[in-house]
Design an enzyme around this catalytic site. Structure first.
Site, PDB file in Angstrom:
ATOM      1  N   SER A   1      40.941  35.494  49.716  1.00  0.00           N
ATOM      2  CA  SER A   1      41.426  33.655  48.361  1.00  0.00           C
ATOM      3  C   SER A   1      40.445  32.361  49.233  1.00  0.00           C
ATOM      4  CB  SER A   1      42.565  33.766  48.357  1.00  0.00           C
ATOM      5  OG  SER A   1      42.287  32.731  47.392  1.00  0.00           O
TER       6      SER A   1
ATOM      7  N   GLU B   1      41.887  40.868  39.277  1.00  0.00           N
ATOM      8  CA  GLU B   1      41.668  39.533  40.083  1.00  0.00           C
ATOM      9  C   GLU B   1      42.922  38.311  38.940  1.00  0.00           C
ATOM     10  OE1 GLU B   1      41.292  38.772  42.933  1.00  0.00           O
ATOM     11  OE2 GLU B   1      39.925  39.966  43.993  1.00  0.00           O
TER      12      GLU B   1
ATOM     13  N   HIS C   1      45.435  40.128  42.353  1.00  0.00           N
ATOM     14  CA  HIS C   1      45.210  38.603  43.306  1.00  0.00           C
ATOM     15  C   HIS C   1      45.873  39.065  44.354  1.00  0.00           C
ATOM     16  CE1 HIS C   1      42.373  35.620  45.544  1.00  0.00           C
ATOM     17  NE2 HIS C   1      43.533  34.756  45.716  1.00  0.00           N
TER      18      HIS C   1
END
Length: 567
Positions: A191, A322, A471
């Protein structure tokens, strides 16, 4: 546990022996400082090299998280001595040098949250392999990304990224004392940590500090990965009437951490605004004005098109769902009705916020592409998840990979993580209707017994038939969070951990995730992409397979939207 002493440039450190999840031995050294405490006149500034210490540093205790606050959570972390790292190694040099590959991890958290703490980033999975693992703590939020216009004040921005560079320099000088090879360093992150790596790859200041990179679900081209000049934002939130940056800086350097964190929360940094494509967030990486210490002083896309980014082997990729992260953000705060949310998915860099006609046209096209003739409703929330993931993550990631391939010479390995299983911790947080209960239990995982309580609650409170890996779900297959129950040898979870750990550590060792056929990796040979169409995507699921780019049509939609709407 038995103490172990290692000497480094700044002094001596006491660590200890530990066991990986299979019972094998490794050594841990935690909370090791790599720069001076960024307090007083050093607050908001680039990190300053550390002076030697006397005595033996206690490396058996983790250092503090950097201060952070989001939502209505209490301020966590400490500013003093927050620039530190945890180091874990399979073997130490004794009578002869040891040169194991080094893996340096940068955590995510949207440049607003995160730490290197073992509650999430436990080394017990990766340390089954002969590597040296370094997990770096760096400044976040206003402390890491205050950005001023006045060059004389020496706060151009990107202090948090410069912390990472300082840590990598420390690794180059000292990692051999832990059995690591300074000439074989792989930096990897997830990320915001992945976006950080993209920025580091673009900077001439990082040349030679690392030799391979793994980028997990993040790029400098993701809308949330860019900040702005923000002196007036934070001054207003602090209640200052001043507009002179010198006065603002003096006041901010004398302000309490709690007041700074409270003010930071008031500057559009609360979820879900942090990840709105339509806004440039206040605190994040910026293009600095030109000065000798600038980490980034040019537009990232121009640097990539010129071929001036580092030419090193790279693994990069994304998780199959995600956008489920949107479910997590909206469950933590009040948001507009789903039917009114599409304007927030229009990227800020189209520069059409003052053009209602264009906004209406863009929203119509987005709605038609993702929802077709169906209504935008809770019953069709899966379409919104796909949309959120595509503009928030997928498009920028694949754009980055294409530019690396078109304007570079180094191999680029692309992956899709689509595995769903018992270790998908973040998906449990995304789909529950009780996120605060699960989050609280997760934080309390440091208390004996709470990890089992989290696992019990997550099974009771998580309910979703949506298919895909959320995610950050791959993180709990690389690192052992405290909430994970022990993994039984030969179990389903054991096989999943082994696959991902083997792929990542193979790359760190050889620059190739599959240097030979391996039954553990389903005898797959994962080759670099051959063209900018991004073929040869490695799908990491219960089995490892090589697939085509199934997401190419959705990426092409956003390419066209950029061409048609970007000013």
């Amino acid at each position: 546990m038995e103490d172990v002493i290692v000497s480094v440039e700044n002094g001596r450190i006491a660590g200890q022996k530990e066991k990986d999840y299979k019972g094998g031995k490794f050594y841990s050294f935690c909370g090791i400082p790599y720069a001076k405490a960024p307090v007083g006149h050093l607050r908001f500034k680039a990190p300053v090299p550390l002076e030697p210490w006397t005595g033996i540093w206690n490396g058996k205790k983790e250092g503090p998280a950097c201060p952070a606050k989001m939502q209505t959570c209490l301020t966590i972390g400490k500013e003093d001595n927050c620039l530190h790292m945890n180091i874990f190694t399979k073997e130490l040099p004794k009578h002869q040098p040891v040169k194991n590959p080094v893996m340096v991890f940068l955590y995510g958290g949207g440049f607003m949250l995160g730490s290197n703490h073992r509650i999430i980033y436990g080394p017990e999975y990766l340390l089954t392999e002969n590597i040296v693992l370094v997990v770096v703590n760096y400044r976040i939020g206003v402390l890491g990304f205050l950005s001023l216009e006045d060059p004389s004040l020496d706060v151009p921005g990107n202090a948090g990224l410069k912390d990472q560079v300082s840590a990598l320099k420390w690794v180059q000088k000292n990692i051999h004392n832990f059995g690591g090879d300074p000439d074989n360093v792989t930096v990897f992150g997830e990320s915001a940590g992945s976006s950080s790596i993209h920025y580091l790859l673009l900077s001439p200041k990082t040349k030679g500090l690392f030799h391979k990179a793994i980028m997990q679900s993040g790029s400098a081209f993701n809308p949330w990965a860019r900040g702005r000049r923000n002196a007036l934002d934070i001054a207003k939130a602090m209640g200052y009437k001043d507009t002179d940056e010198k006065i603002i800086l003096q006041k901010l350097q004398n302000a309490s951490i709690r007041s700074l964190m409270d003010a930071q929360y008031m500057t559009d940094c609360c979820l879900p605004k942090t990840f709105d494509a339509a806004q440039v967030r206040p605190f994040g990486p910026v293009i600095e004005y030109s000065h000798p210490g600038a980490l980034l002083s040019e537009d990232p896309e121009e640097i990539m098109k010129s071929g001036r980014c580092h030419q090193i082997p790279i693994i990069m990729g994304f998780n199959s769902l995600e956008g489920l992260f949107y479910g997590f953000t909206r469950s933590l705060t009040s948001v507009p009705p789903l039917s009114q949310s599409l304007e927030r998915d229009i990227p800020y860099d189209w520069n059409i916020s003052q053009k209602p006609g264009l906004i209406q046209d863009a929203v119509k096209k987005i709605k038609e592409f993702y929802f077709g003739d169906t209504d935008i409703s809770e019953e069709n929330i899966a379409f919104k998840y796909k949309l959120f993931g595509d503009i928030g993550f997928l498009h920028g990631i694949q754009k980055t990979a294409r530019l690396f391939k078109l304007h570079g010479t180094a191999p680029i390995y692309m992956y899709r993580f689509s595995l769903e299983g018992p270790l998908n911790t973040f998906k449990k947080l995304c789909v529950t209707n009780h996120p605060y209960i699960l989050l609280t239990t997760l934080v309390l995982g440091i208390i004996p017994g709470c990890s089992r309580f989290f696992t019990f609650l997550s099974r009771k409170l998580s309910d979703s038939d949506i298919v895909g890996a959320a995610h950050a779900d791959e993180i709990s297959h690389l690192f052992k969070p405290l909430v994970n129950l022990p993994i039984v040898e030969g179990s389903e979870e054991d096989s999943y951990v082994k696959k991902l750990v083997k792929l990542w550590t193979n790359f760190a060792k050889f620059g190739n995730p599959t240097p030979k056929e391996d039954v553990m990796l389903d005898n797959v040979i994962w080759e670099p992409v051959k063209s900018d169409r991004l073929d040869n995507i490695c799908d990491i699921n219960k089995t490892v397979t090589i697939t085509e780019n199934f997401e190419s049509g959705r990426v092409a939609f956003w390419d066209n939207m950029y061409r048609n709407f970007s000013a």
